[in-house]
Design a protein around this motif. Structure first.
Motif, PDB file in Angstrom:
ATOM      1  N   VAL A  66      -8.045   0.572  10.837  1.00 52.06           N
ATOM      2  CA  VAL A  66      -7.508   1.937  10.760  1.00 52.06           C
ATOM      3  C   VAL A  66      -6.257   1.961   9.881  1.00 52.06           C
ATOM      4  CG1 VAL A  66      -6.491   3.813  12.095  1.00 52.06           C
ATOM      5  CG2 VAL A  66      -8.391   2.500  13.045  1.00 52.06           C
ATOM      6  N   GLU A  67      -6.250   2.830   8.865  1.00 52.00           N
ATOM      7  CA  GLU A  67      -5.073   2.996   8.004  1.00 52.00           C
ATOM      8  C   GLU A  67      -4.245   4.171   8.526  1.00 52.00           C
ATOM      9  OE1 GLU A  67      -4.338   1.339   5.072  1.00 52.00           O
ATOM     10  OE2 GLU A  67      -6.183   0.157   4.799  1.00 52.00           O
ATOM     11  N   GLY A 116       0.823  -1.196   0.000  1.00 55.22           N
ATOM     12  CA  GLY A 116       0.000   0.000   0.000  1.00 55.22           C
ATOM     13  C   GLY A 116       0.862   1.252   0.000  1.00 55.22           C
ATOM     14  N   PHE A 117       1.979   1.191  -0.738  1.00 58.05           N
ATOM     15  CA  PHE A 117       2.909   2.323  -0.803  1.00 58.05           C
ATOM     16  C   PHE A 117       2.765   3.003  -2.158  1.00 58.05           C
ATOM     17  CE2 PHE A 117       7.229   3.921  -1.924  1.00 58.05           C
ATOM     18  CZ  PHE A 117       7.296   4.926  -0.980  1.00 58.05           C
ATOM     19  N   PRO A 118       2.488   4.311  -2.191  1.00 54.12           N
ATOM     20  CA  PRO A 118       2.198   4.975  -3.472  1.00 54.12           C
ATOM     21  C   PRO A 118       3.416   5.304  -4.331  1.00 54.12           C
ATOM     22  CG  PRO A 118       1.193   6.121  -1.592  1.00 54.12           C
ATOM     23  CD  PRO A 118       2.219   5.187  -1.045  1.00 54.12           C
ATOM     24  N   ASN A 153      -1.456   5.335   7.111  1.00 54.71           N
ATOM     25  CA  ASN A 153      -0.890   6.094   5.979  1.00 54.71           C
ATOM     26  C   ASN A 153       0.499   6.665   6.285  1.00 54.71           C
ATOM     27  OD1 ASN A 153      -3.238   5.550   4.552  1.00 54.71           O
ATOM     28  ND2 ASN A 153      -4.220   7.480   5.100  1.00 54.71           N
ATOM     29  N   TYR A 201       3.206   6.631   4.747  1.00 59.54           N
ATOM     30  CA  TYR A 201       3.987   7.237   3.662  1.00 59.54           C
ATOM     31  C   TYR A 201       3.785   8.747   3.613  1.00 59.54           C
ATOM     32  CZ  TYR A 201      -0.670   6.579   1.880  1.00 59.54           C
ATOM     33  OH  TYR A 201      -2.029   6.586   1.781  1.00 59.54           O
ATOM     34  N   VAL A 202       2.678   9.256   4.186  1.00 58.31           N
ATOM     35  CA  VAL A 202       2.464  10.697   4.260  1.00 58.31           C
ATOM     36  C   VAL A 202       3.400  11.233   5.334  1.00 58.31           C
ATOM     37  CG1 VAL A 202       0.799  12.528   4.768  1.00 58.31           C
ATOM     38  CG2 VAL A 202       0.020  10.407   3.683  1.00 58.31           C
ATOM     39  N   PHE A 209       0.985  14.627  -1.050  1.00 57.52           N
ATOM     40  CA  PHE A 209      -0.182  14.273  -0.230  1.00 57.52           C
ATOM     41  C   PHE A 209      -0.796  15.508   0.407  1.00 57.52           C
ATOM     42  CE2 PHE A 209       2.793  10.672  -0.329  1.00 57.52           C
ATOM     43  CZ  PHE A 209       2.025   9.823  -1.106  1.00 57.52           C
ATOM     44  N   MET A 210      -0.659  16.619  -0.299  1.00 53.43           N
ATOM     45  CA  MET A 210      -1.218  17.885   0.173  1.00 53.43           C
ATOM     46  C   MET A 210      -2.689  17.725   0.556  1.00 53.43           C
ATOM     47  SD  MET A 210      -0.114  21.090   0.360  1.00 53.43           S
ATOM     48  CE  MET A 210       0.675  22.037  -0.937  1.00 53.43           C
ATOM     49  N   TYR A 231       3.037  -1.862   8.609  1.00 54.74           N
ATOM     50  CA  TYR A 231       3.098  -0.664   7.763  1.00 54.74           C
ATOM     51  C   TYR A 231       1.746   0.040   7.686  1.00 54.74           C
ATOM     52  CZ  TYR A 231       4.410   2.476   4.008  1.00 54.74           C
ATOM     53  OH  TYR A 231       4.682   3.603   3.276  1.00 54.74           O
ATOM     54  N   ARG A 232       0.700  -0.742   7.577  1.00 55.84           N
ATOM     55  CA  ARG A 232      -0.616  -0.118   7.353  1.00 55.84           C
ATOM     56  C   ARG A 232      -1.287   0.377   8.623  1.00 55.84           C
ATOM     57  NH1 ARG A 232      -3.515  -3.900   2.766  1.00 55.84           N
ATOM     58  NH2 ARG A 232      -2.075  -3.346   1.081  1.00 55.84           N
ATOM     59  N   TRP A 292      -4.190  14.879   1.284  1.00 59.42           N
ATOM     60  CA  TRP A 292      -4.440  13.629   2.006  1.00 59.42           C
ATOM     61  C   TRP A 292      -3.936  13.681   3.452  1.00 59.42           C
ATOM     62  CZ3 TRP A 292      -7.903  10.626  -0.002  1.00 59.42           C
ATOM     63  CH2 TRP A 292      -8.160   9.398   0.620  1.00 59.42           C
ATOM     64  N   VAL A 293      -3.267  14.746   3.822  1.00 61.39           N
ATOM     65  CA  VAL A 293      -2.684  14.856   5.161  1.00 61.39           C
ATOM     66  C   VAL A 293      -3.741  14.647   6.234  1.00 61.39           C
ATOM     67  CG1 VAL A 293      -1.360  16.315   6.701  1.00 61.39           C
ATOM     68  CG2 VAL A 293      -1.223  16.674   4.257  1.00 61.39           C
ATOM     69  N   ASP A 294      -4.883  15.284   6.060  1.00 57.21           N
ATOM     70  CA  ASP A 294      -5.903  15.199   7.112  1.00 57.21           C
ATOM     71  C   ASP A 294      -7.103  14.361   6.694  1.00 57.21           C
ATOM     72  OD1 ASP A 294      -6.499  17.135   5.273  1.00 57.21           O
ATOM     73  OD2 ASP A 294      -6.662  18.779   6.716  1.00 57.21           O
ATOM     74  N   GLN A 295      -6.879  13.419   5.787  1.00 58.60           N
ATOM     75  CA  GLN A 295      -7.900  12.394   5.502  1.00 58.60           C
ATOM     76  C   GLN A 295      -7.622  11.248   6.470  1.00 58.60           C
ATOM     77  OE1 GLN A 295     -10.238  12.519   2.764  1.00 58.60           O
ATOM     78  NE2 GLN A 295      -9.613  14.663   2.610  1.00 58.60           N
ATOM     79  N   TYR A 296      -8.078  11.430   7.707  1.00 56.61           N
ATOM     80  CA  TYR A 296      -7.623  10.561   8.784  1.00 56.61           C
ATOM     81  C   TYR A 296      -8.164   9.140   8.716  1.00 56.61           C
ATOM     82  CZ  TYR A 296      -5.695  14.733  11.083  1.00 56.61           C
ATOM     83  OH  TYR A 296      -4.973  15.854  11.391  1.00 56.61           O
ATOM     84  N   GLY A 297      -7.251   8.177   8.686  1.00 56.30           N
ATOM     85  CA  GLY A 297      -7.607   6.776   8.825  1.00 56.30           C
ATOM     86  C   GLY A 297      -8.193   6.133   7.592  1.00 56.30           C
ATOM     87  N   VAL A 298      -8.203   6.874   6.478  1.00 56.48           N
ATOM     88  CA  VAL A 298      -8.873   6.395   5.267  1.00 56.48           C
ATOM     89  C   VAL A 298      -7.855   5.762   4.321  1.00 56.48           C
ATOM     90  CG1 VAL A 298     -10.379   7.103   3.363  1.00 56.48           C
ATOM     91  CG2 VAL A 298     -10.462   8.327   5.542  1.00 56.48           C
ATOM     92  N   HIS A 299      -8.260   4.694   3.653  1.00 57.76           N
ATOM     93  CA  HIS A 299      -7.378   4.033   2.692  1.00 57.76           C
ATOM     94  C   HIS A 299      -7.137   4.938   1.488  1.00 57.76           C
ATOM     95  CE1 HIS A 299      -5.435   0.691   0.716  1.00 57.76           C
ATOM     96  NE2 HIS A 299      -6.130   0.962  -0.375  1.00 57.76           N
ATOM     97  N   TYR A 300      -5.876   5.095   1.116  1.00 58.21           N
ATOM     98  CA  TYR A 300      -5.514   5.961  -0.021  1.00 58.21           C
ATOM     99  C   TYR A 300      -5.971   5.292  -1.312  1.00 58.21           C
ATOM    100  CZ  TYR A 300      -2.446   8.929  -2.887  1.00 58.21           C
ATOM    101  OH  TYR A 300      -1.932   9.812  -3.803  1.00 58.21           O
ATOM    102  N   ASN A 342       4.241  19.595   0.730  1.00 54.99           N
ATOM    103  CA  ASN A 342       3.096  18.776   0.305  1.00 54.99           C
ATOM    104  C   ASN A 342       3.115  17.387   0.954  1.00 54.99           C
ATOM    105  OD1 ASN A 342       5.033  17.364  -1.034  1.00 54.99           O
ATOM    106  ND2 ASN A 342       4.206  17.656  -3.086  1.00 54.99           N
ATOM    107  N   PHE A 343       3.885  17.242   2.015  1.00 59.31           N
ATOM    108  CA  PHE A 343       3.907  15.992   2.802  1.00 59.31           C
ATOM    109  C   PHE A 343       4.305  14.787   1.951  1.00 59.31           C
ATOM    110  CE2 PHE A 343       1.379  18.986   5.116  1.00 59.31           C
ATOM    111  CZ  PHE A 343       1.660  18.746   6.449  1.00 59.31           C
ATOM    112  N   TYR A 353      -2.179  11.951  10.447  1.00 58.71           N
ATOM    113  CA  TYR A 353      -3.132  11.204  11.266  1.00 58.71           C
ATOM    114  C   TYR A 353      -2.519  10.669  12.552  1.00 58.71           C
ATOM    115  CZ  TYR A 353      -6.781   7.762  12.416  1.00 58.71           C
ATOM    116  OH  TYR A 353      -7.752   7.027  13.045  1.00 58.71           O
TER     117      TYR A 353
END
Lengths: 217, 595
Positions: free
Chosen positions: B363-364, A186-188, B366, B368-369, A194-195, B435-436, A197-205, B240-241, B200
C-alpha cells in the motif's frame, strides 16, 4: 576515486587511507573546508548515508558540496540564532546554549573527530576502515567524546541534520544531485500539484520528480 | 526612550502586529471610518513575492531555514521548567515557530480552522456542575472565558466566510443537515465551501474510526475546496493538495491568509496605513496610567518614533502581546507565589503527540499529497464529550489524520520505526518504508493552566533593542499527561481496525520535562486572559484591558486555558467580537465596556 577537485584538495589524506574513497557526482573545490576537514566530511557523509541497495549515498548526491555551500549562508554564520550572552550551560532539554555558529561547530567538531581518530588509531578519520569510522560516529552521537567545550553529540547532530538536508533538499542548494534522494524516497519534489491524485487511493504515483530549476528525474 | 522620540501626527487607531488579528481589526476600524496605522516589525510580504511557484516550493528554505518565521537573533524568549531553574534563551527554532512579517503566522500556517466547543468556554463552571469543585486538581487555575458560544456564533460564521473555510456541517439552526461532527454545536449557516476531499490516509482513518465506534468528520479547513470570493471581494483558488502549507505562502491562493483574504482590500483603503519594519517598544500611558496615548516604536532605520492614537490594539503573537503589556505597565504582573496579578497568569500550551501506523508494504500512502487544514478527526474524547468522572482528569483531545504533505527532508529526519538507527543502511531502508507505507495520527490535546506556569520578564537576557526578553516557566503536569495517555490508547483501537502491520503509539511520559528541542506546536496561549473577574483576568470579556480602557488585546493570549483545537478560528472570532463591541459601543462612548 574522489571527484577531480576534491581529490586535488585532499589527495594526500586519501592516498594514505589505502582504500577506495567514495565517488562524488560532481567535481568540486570546497570554499570553506580545508583539505583535512573536507576529507573528514566526505568520509563521514559516506558512512551516514552509504550507497546501497536502497539508493545512492550522500557522496554521490554531492552532500559534502551542499554543506560547503551552506557554510556561506547567513544560517551558518548563526544569523538566525539568538547569540547574545551570557552563555550558560543548562539541562539538555532547554536547548542549545553554546556561543558557536554552525561554521564554528564544524571547525571544532572535525578537529575533535580527527584528534580522537589519531589518538586511538594513529590516523585521521578519513583514513580509517568503515567499521572504525562507524564506531567513532556512534561515540560522537552518544556524546561520549569531548571536543573542548563542544559536546560531541552537538557536533554530530549538526552534521547529521545538514547531511539529511543535503541529500533531500532541492538540487538548487548543491546536494541531491540528479534528484537521487527524492527518487529513492518516491518524493515528487516541486511538482506540487496533486489535484488529480488526491483520491487515487493506495496507488504508486507514476511521475518522476521535478526540481525548482525544471530538471526532471 | 520616549522623551527623545520623534512624535508623529495622531491617528485614531494604532494596531501592533499585522497578522490575522491585526488585519481583521484594521479592516473593522477603517469600515467604522477611523484612521488606522498597523505597525509590523517584520518585512512586508505578499503571496506574489513570497509564494511564487516554483521558487517557494523549497523545503530547505521553508521548514529548515525558517524563511518566513520570527528572526530569533533579534527577539526570542527564555524558558525554564520551574521557578527554581535559571531560564535559558530559546536560541534556535525548535519547539514552536512564531511568525513575523506582514500576515504574521497567518501567512505560513496550515489552515485548520475550528470554532471552539461551547463547554470549553465555561470549563470551570461545567466541571464543577458535572463533577464537583474538588475534581479540579490543586494548583490548576481553571477559568471560564466569560463569553458563550451563542454570543460568539455570528463571529465564528463571519470568520469562516472571510477565510473561505471548507467543511461539512452537522447542525444548522438546530436541524441535522450533514455528516459533520456530531459533537459540534448548531451553526447559523453551512460552511462557505464543501469539505476537501479525503487524502488516502484520511480515508482509511475515517473508515477505521467508524469501525472502532467513533464519530469521524472532515476537519474544517481554511484551504479552499473550490474557487471562492469572500465578503470583502478577495479571491481564492482551489487547493491542489500540493503539500506546501505550513511554512509557506500558498502559491495557489487557496490557503486563507491576511495577505490574500483581507490585505488586498485593506491596502487600498484611504484610512489605512501599513508600516513594516517597525518594532513597538511600549505603549505610552498618560500620567495616571489609566489611558494610553499611543505607542513608541523603533522604525526600520532605527529611529525611535512615537505614534499618538486614541485607541491602541495589541494584536501581535500571543506572547508578544503579554510582553508588551509587561513592558508598558498595563495590568498587574502575575505573582505565582501569591497567585495574584494577571499579566503573565495562565500561560498555556497544547498537548500534542503523534503516533505512527505502518500498513502493508503493497500500500502506497502518498504522504507528499496534502493540505494543511484538511483531514479527518473524531471528537469522542475532546472537551466534555465523554465522562471524565471515573478518569479523574480535566481536558481532552481531538484525534486526527491531518496529512499536510510530508516532504523529503522531514521524512529523512523522521527516520524509520522505533529501534531503527538514525543513519546508515538500516536507517535508509526503514525511512523509505516509513515514508511510503505509513501514516500519522495526532492526539491534539488540551493543556490546562497552573499556578506555577506563567510568563514574566527575564532578569538577564535582552532583545536587539535592549529590552528584557519574556521568560516562560512551563512544564507538563500530571493531569495533562494522564489525559494524553488515555486518548492515545484509543488510537490503538483505530490502528487495529486499519489492519496495521506495525503501530507506534506516542504518548507523553511522566517525569519527562518539556523539551524545547523538539517541535511540538506553535499553539501557545494565555498570559493575558479574558474573563469576568479582574482578579483572575487581564482583559474583560470584550478583550479590553481592565486597567487601561483604550487598550484592547487580541490573540490566543486571551484563552484562560488550552483547547484541543487549533486556535486561529477562535482568535479570528474574538477579533470580530471585540471589533463589534468597539464599533457599536466603545467608539461613541470610550470607557470600560460593561456587561
Amino acid at each position: 576515486m574522489q571527484g577531480l577537485a576534491g581529490a586535488a584538495a585532499c589527495g594526500t589524506v586519501l592516498a594514505s587511507s589505502g582504500r577506495a574513497g567514495p565517488v562524488a557526482a560532481s567535481p568540486y573545490r570546497p570554499q570553506f573546508f580545508d583539505a583535512a576537514e573536507w576529507a573528514f566530511l566526505v568520509a563521514a557523509c559516506d558512512r551516514l548515508i552509504p550507497a546501497d541497495a536502497s539508493g545512492p549515498g550522500a557522496v554521490a548526491l554531492d552532500v559534502p558540496r551542499f554543506i560547503d555551500r551552506q557554510m556561506d549562508t547567513p544560517y551558518a554564520h548563526g544569523a538566525q540564532w539568538y547569540m547574545n550572552g551570557p552563555f550558560m550551560a543548562g539541562p539538555d532539554n532547554l536547548g542549545y546554549q553554546l556561543p558557536y555558529a554552525p561554521r564554528e561547530l564544524y571547525r571544532h567538531g572535525i578537529a575533535g573527530m580527527n584528534a580522537h581518530a589519531a589518538t586511538r588509531h594513529g590516523r585521521p578519520f578519513a583514513a580509517l576502515s568503515a567499521a572504525l569510522q562507524d564506531d567513532l560516529l556512534r561515540a560522537a552521537e552518544r556524546g561520549s567524546l569531548v571536543f573542548g567545550d563542544v559536546p560531541s553529540a552537538t557536533f554530530f547532530e549538526q552534521l547529521l541534520a545538514n547531511v539529511m538536508e543535503g541529500a533531500f533538499s532541492d538540487p538548487i542548494h548543491g546536494g541531491n544531485t540528479g534528484m537521487g534522494g527524492w527518487a529513492m524516497l518516491g518524493f515528487p519534489g516541486a511538482r506540487a500539484d496533486f489535484m488529480d491524485w488526491v483520491d487515487q487511493y493506495g496507488v504508486h504515483y507514476p511521475l518522476g520528480s521535478v526540481s525548482i530549476s525544471g530538471e526532471r528525474a | 526612550m520616549s522623551t527623545d522620540a520623534r512624535r508623529l501626527d495622531p491617528v485614531d487607531v494604532v494596531i501592533v502586529g499585522g497578522g490575522w488579528a491585526g488585519c481583521i481589526m484594521a479592516k473593522e476600524m477603517t469600515e467604522a471610518g477611523r484612521s488606522v496605522v498597523v505597525l509590523e516589525r517584520g518585512s512586508d510580504r505578499s503571496t506574489a513575492s513570497d509564494g511564487a511557484y516554483p521558487a517557494s516550493i523549497d523545503e530547505l528554505e521553508g521548514n529548515f531555514r525558517y524563511k518566513l518565521f520570527q528572526d530569533l537573533s533579534k527577539h526570542t524568549v527564555t524558558i525554564r521548567n520551574n521557578s527554581r531553574q535559571v531560564a535559558l534563551p530559546y536560541r534556535r527554532m525548535a519547539a514552536f515557530l512564531p511568525g513575523e512579517g506582514v500576515g504574521g503566522a497567518g501567512l505560513h500556517w496550515s489552515g485548520v480552522h475550528f470554532r471552539i466547543p461551547p463547554d470549553d468556554l465555561r470549563l470551570r463552571t461545567r466541571v464543577i456542575e458535572k463533577y464537583g469543585a474538588k475534581f479540579i486538581p490543586e494548583g490548576m487555575n481553571l477559568q471560564d472565558y466569560g463569553v458563550t458560544y451563542e454570543e460568539l456564533e455570528p463571529f465564528f460564521d463571519r470568520a469562516e466566510k472571510v477565510f473561505g473555510t471548507s467543511g461539512e456541517a452537522y447542525k444548522v439552526n438546530g436541524q441535522v443537515v450533514g455528516k459533520g461532527n456530531v459533537f459540534s454545536p448548531s451553526r447559523s449557516d453551512h460552511f462557505p465551501l464543501p469539505a476537501l476531499k479525503d487524502v488516502y490516509t484520511a480515508h482509511l482513518f475515517r473508515k477505521a474510526a467508524t469501525e472502532a465506534g467513533f464519530h469521524p468528520y472532515s476537519l474544517p479547513a481554511a484551504n479552499a475546496s473550490r474557487q471562492y470570493v469572500n465578503p470583502y471581494g478577495a479571491q481564492m483558488g482551489p487547493c491542489n493538495f500540493c503539500g506546501y502549507c505550513s511554512g509557506y505562502a500558498c502559491y495557489m491562493y487557496s490557503k486563507a491568509s491576511p495577505n490574500v483574504n483581507i490585505l488586498p482590500v485593506l491596502r487600498r483603503h484611504p484610512l489605512f496605513e501599513l508600516r513594516a519594519g517597525c518594532n513597538v517598544l511600549k505603549v505610552e500611558l498618560d500620567s495616571d496610567g489609566r489611558r494610553a496615548t499611543g505607542v513608541t516604536y523603533a522604525d526600520a532605520e532605527g529611529n525611535t518614533v512615537t505614534q499618538p492614537a486614541e485607541l491602541v490594539i495589541l494584536s501581535a503573537f500571543q506572547f508578544h502581546n503579554v510582553r508588551l503589556m509587561l513592558l508598558s505597565g498595563i495590568g498587574k504582573p502575575y505573582d505565582p507565589a501569591r497567585n495574584e496579578g494577571v499579566v503573565g497568569r495562565n500561560f498555556v500550551y497544547q498537548n500534542v503527540t503523534t503516533s505512527t501506523v505502518w500498513l502493508d508494504p503493497k500500500v502506497e500512502t502518498n504522504q507528499y499529497v496534502g493540505t494543511g487544514g484538511g483531514g479527518v478527526a473524531f471528537d469522542d474524547f475532546n472537551s466534555e464529550n465523554f465522562d471524565h468522572g471515573p478518569l479523574g482528569f480535566v481536558g481532552g483531545s481531538p484525534v486526527w489524520v491531518n496529512q499536510a504533505g510530508v516532504k523529503a527532508i522531514a521524512a529523512a529526519y523522521s527516520g524509520g520505526p522505533p529501534g531503527t538507527p538514525r543513519w546508515g543502511s538500516a536507517w535508509k531502508a526503514g525511512m523509505i518504508d516509513t515514508y511510503r507505507h505509513s501514516l500519522r495520527i495526532d492526539a491534539h490535546g488540551t493543556n490546562m493552566a497552573y499556578r506555577d506556569v506563567y510568563l514574566d520578564l527575564d532578569p538577564t537576557w535582552k532583545d536587539a533593542h535592549g529590552q528584557p526578553l519574556l521568560r516562560m516557566t512551563f512544564d507538563w503536569k500530571d493531569n495533562d499527561i494522564r489525559m494524553n495517555r488515555y486518548v492515545v490508547d484509543k488510537i490503538g483501537n483505530v490502528a487495529k481496525a486499519m489492519g496495521a502491520r506495525r503501530v507506534h503509539l506516542t504518548s507523553r511520559e511522566f517525569g519527562k520535562p518539556f523539551d524545547t528541542r523538539q517541535y511540538q506546536t506553535t499553539h501557545l496561549g494565555g498570559g493575558a486572559v479574558m474573563g469576568t473577574d479582574p482578579g483572575t483576568s487581564a482583559l474583560n470579556r470584550y478583550l479590553q484591558s481592565w486597567d487601561v480602557h483604550n487598550v484592547f488585546v487580541i490573540g490566543a493570549n486571551a484563552f484562560p486555558q488550552g483547547t484541543g483545537y487549533n486556535p486561529t478560528g477562535m482568535v479570528a472570532a474574538l477579533a470580530y467580537w471585540a471589533a463589534h463591541h468597539i464599533r457599536t459601543t466603545y467608539l461613541a462612548r470610550p470607557g470600560p465596556l460593561a456587561g
